[in-house]
Write an enzyme that holds these catalytic residues in place. Structure first.
Site, short mmCIF file in Angstrom:
data_model
loop_
_atom_site.label_atom_id
_atom_site.label_comp_id
_atom_site.label_asym_id
_atom_site.label_seq_id
_atom_site.Cartn_x
_atom_site.Cartn_y
_atom_site.Cartn_z
N ARG A 200 34.95 22.53 79.53
CA ARG A 200 34.37 22.55 80.00
C ARG A 200 34.15 21.99 82.37
NH1 ARG A 200 34.46 24.86 76.18
NH2 ARG A 200 32.56 25.18 74.30
N SER B 40 24.83 23.07 73.76
CA SER B 40 25.16 21.48 73.68
C SER B 40 24.86 20.66 74.75
CB SER B 40 26.72 21.76 73.66
OG SER B 40 27.45 21.95 72.20
N GLU C 50 26.77 17.57 78.37
CA GLU C 50 27.97 18.36 78.84
C GLU C 50 26.55 19.75 79.79
OE1 GLU C 50 29.22 20.85 76.04
OE2 GLU C 50 28.82 22.51 76.80
C1 LIG Z 1 22.28 29.56 72.27
C2 LIG Z 1 23.19 28.35 73.68
C3 LIG Z 1 24.31 28.38 73.17
C4 LIG Z 1 25.52 28.01 73.55
N1 LIG Z 1 27.01 27.87 73.75
C5 LIG Z 1 27.87 27.75 73.78
C6 LIG Z 1 29.72 27.26 73.45
O1 LIG Z 1 29.46 28.34 72.62
N2 LIG Z 1 30.10 27.25 74.19
C7 LIG Z 1 29.72 26.89 75.85
O2 LIG Z 1 30.96 26.85 76.64
N3 LIG Z 1 28.71 26.89 76.54
C8 LIG Z 1 27.37 27.33 75.64
N4 LIG Z 1 26.49 27.41 76.15
C9 LIG Z 1 26.66 26.55 77.35
C10 LIG Z 1 25.56 27.70 78.32
O3 LIG Z 1 25.89 29.14 77.45
C11 LIG Z 1 27.51 28.34 79.07
O4 LIG Z 1 27.50 26.73 79.73
C12 LIG Z 1 27.96 28.81 80.54
O5 LIG Z 1 28.72 28.80 80.69
C13 LIG Z 1 26.48 29.18 81.38
O6 LIG Z 1 25.70 30.30 81.84
P1 LIG Z 1 24.41 29.87 82.84
O7 LIG Z 1 24.95 31.55 83.81
O8 LIG Z 1 23.70 29.96 82.24
O9 LIG Z 1 24.73 28.63 84.11
P2 LIG Z 1 23.78 27.21 84.55
O10 LIG Z 1 23.24 26.74 83.57
O11 LIG Z 1 22.89 28.56 85.29
O12 LIG Z 1 24.79 27.08 85.84
C14 LIG Z 1 25.53 25.94 84.92
C15 LIG Z 1 26.84 25.59 86.14
O13 LIG Z 1 27.14 26.73 86.73
C16 LIG Z 1 26.88 25.93 88.57
N5 LIG Z 1 26.76 27.67 88.30
C17 LIG Z 1 26.07 28.27 88.02
N6 LIG Z 1 26.61 29.92 89.03
C18 LIG Z 1 26.86 29.66 89.64
C19 LIG Z 1 27.78 30.15 90.86
N7 LIG Z 1 27.89 31.85 90.53
N8 LIG Z 1 29.08 29.35 91.37
C20 LIG Z 1 29.45 27.89 91.19
N9 LIG Z 1 28.57 26.93 90.77
C21 LIG Z 1 26.89 28.40 89.69
C22 LIG Z 1 25.85 25.22 88.27
O14 LIG Z 1 25.96 24.93 89.32
C23 LIG Z 1 25.92 24.77 86.93
O15 LIG Z 1 26.34 23.32 87.19
C24 LIG Z 1 24.94 27.27 75.03
C25 LIG Z 1 23.82 27.65 75.02
C26 LIG Z 1 22.80 27.86 74.42
C27 LIG Z 1 21.57 27.96 75.38
#
Ligand SMILES: Cc1cc2nc3c(=O)[nH]c(=O)nc-3n(C[C@H](O)[C@H](O)[C@H](O)COP(=O)(O)OP(=O)(O)OC[C@H]3O[C@@H](n4cnc5c(N)ncnc54)[C@H](O)[C@@H]3O)c2cc1C
Length: 295
Positions: free
Chosen positions: A162, A210, A280
């Site tokens: 992560r 998480s 996380e």
């Molecule tokens: C139901 C559910 C289940 C999940 N299961 C998992 C799982 O199994 N495994 C897992 O790893 N995660 C899981 N997650 C968490 C999440 O989906 C992941 O961490 C995902 O990668 C976040 O992506 P996002 O685009 O929503 O990021 P955001 O929440 O919008 O951003 C997260 C971070 O990434 C940075 N960021 C976003 N876009 C960029 C970019 N273009 N350039 C640089 N930095 C950037 C942001 O600054 C922030 O720090 C889950 C979430 C939910 C709601």
């Protein structure tokens, strides 16, 4: 660049909680991303990134929030059994996974079932069922905080559980994935993974996945369950009855309630086991943990 003022960020997070942003920008090209960086420099304000908002809970942001949802699309080149997929950061990961199922490609389908964007999956090095997003990365194109366009090979970047060099190094604009045809049929395994998620996670409630990382050799969910956090509630935010490490919004939950619940969980686990849980989920406040002030 499109710019909104005083916008409510709860619309942009999967847990449907968020404060207000002073400025909210949606760049749709490299030039506009650069403009957003310059804008925050001019105003001398911190800059925060928002992909799918599935791992972020923001409070009131006295700064510039840059949403990436307009940077969307992908290009696929296949060479024999290998597919090179160049995909823009704001594209839902789901679209890449659909392609991988259609073409019967290895591995990446295991990341099905969470609402990430590709940029968020790079930044978080999202992982599940034994694979991590970085396993499939060939190259990342990003905009450094000084506004330059940088192309980095995956081997030059350090990824771990992560964790990635982003957003510290800059804003991911796109990445190229290298995906191989699978020998066996991946569809059955894909369906199984979807089922496991449905049975063990509150995917039909507003949640941000998480809350805490798994500490070395342990599971955050298990520790939280042992200290009675499952179902524990502060105001309208609670740890899910289905999965103790998932916070859910019961309707009208607030950032302050999230913080209070997170603190209570950390306190209990520390007092009982001497383990310091690390978030996380990114809890973001004006100059908080996830704010990189652009200098
Ligand atoms: C139901 C559910 C289940 C999940 N299961 C998992 C799982 O199994 N495994 C897992 O790893 N995660 C899981 N997650 C968490 C999440 O989906 C992941 O961490 C995902 O990668 C976040 O992506 P996002 O685009 O929503 O990021 P955001 O929440 O919008 O951003 C997260 C971070 O990434 C940075 N960021 C976003 N876009 C960029 C970019 N273009 N350039 C640089 N930095 C950037 C942001 O600054 C922030 O720090 C889950 C979430 C939910 C709601």
């Amino acid at each position: 660049v499109d710019c909104l003022r005083g916008e409510d960020l709860s619309r942009f997070t999967t847990i449907k909680i968020g404060g207000k942003a002073d400025y909210l920008l949606f760049p749709s090209s490299y030039g506009e991303v650069k403009e957003a960086i310059l804008f925050s420099k001019e105003k001398d304000l911190p800059l925060f990134l928002l992909g799918g908002g599935s791992n972020t809970i923001p409070g009131d942001i006295g700064g510039v929030v840059v949403g990436l949802s307009k940077l969307r699309g992908m290009k696929v080149i296949s060479e024999g059994d290998t597919f090179y997929v160049e995909v823009l950061a704001g594209t839902p990961l789901k679209e890449v996974i659909s392609l991988s199922i259609k073409e019967n490609l290895e591995g990446i389908y295991k990341l099905a079932g969470f609402p990430a964007t590709v940029g968020g999956a790079v930044a978080m090095n999202a992982g599940a069922f034994g694979v991590e997003f970085s396993n499939f990365l060939k190259e990342v194109l990003y905009v450094s905080w000084s506004g330059e366009l940088v192309r980095a090979r995956a081997e030059e970047l350090v990824f771990s559980y992560r964790s990635s060099p982003f957003p510290k190094e800059g804003i991911v604009l796109s990445c190229t994935l290298e995906l191989r045809k699978a020998r066996e049929n991946v569809l059955e395994d894909f369906k199984k993974i979807r089922r496991v998620r449905k049975d063990s996670q509150p995917i039909n409630q507003p949640t941000s996945g998480s809350t805490f990382k798994n500490p070395n050799g342990n599971y955050a969910g298990r520790l939280l369950e042992l200290v009675g956090m499952k179902g524990c509630r502060v105001g309208n935010v609670a740890f899910s009855e289905k999965h103790a490490n998932f916070m859910v919004n019961l309707g009208g939950g607030t950032f302050e309630q999230v913080k209070a619940l997170v603190e209570e969980a950390k306190r209990r686990v520390f007092e009982e086991f001497g383990i310091v849980l690390e978030e996380e989920v990114r809890l973001v406040e004006s100059c908080g943990s996830d704010g990189w002030k652009v200098l």
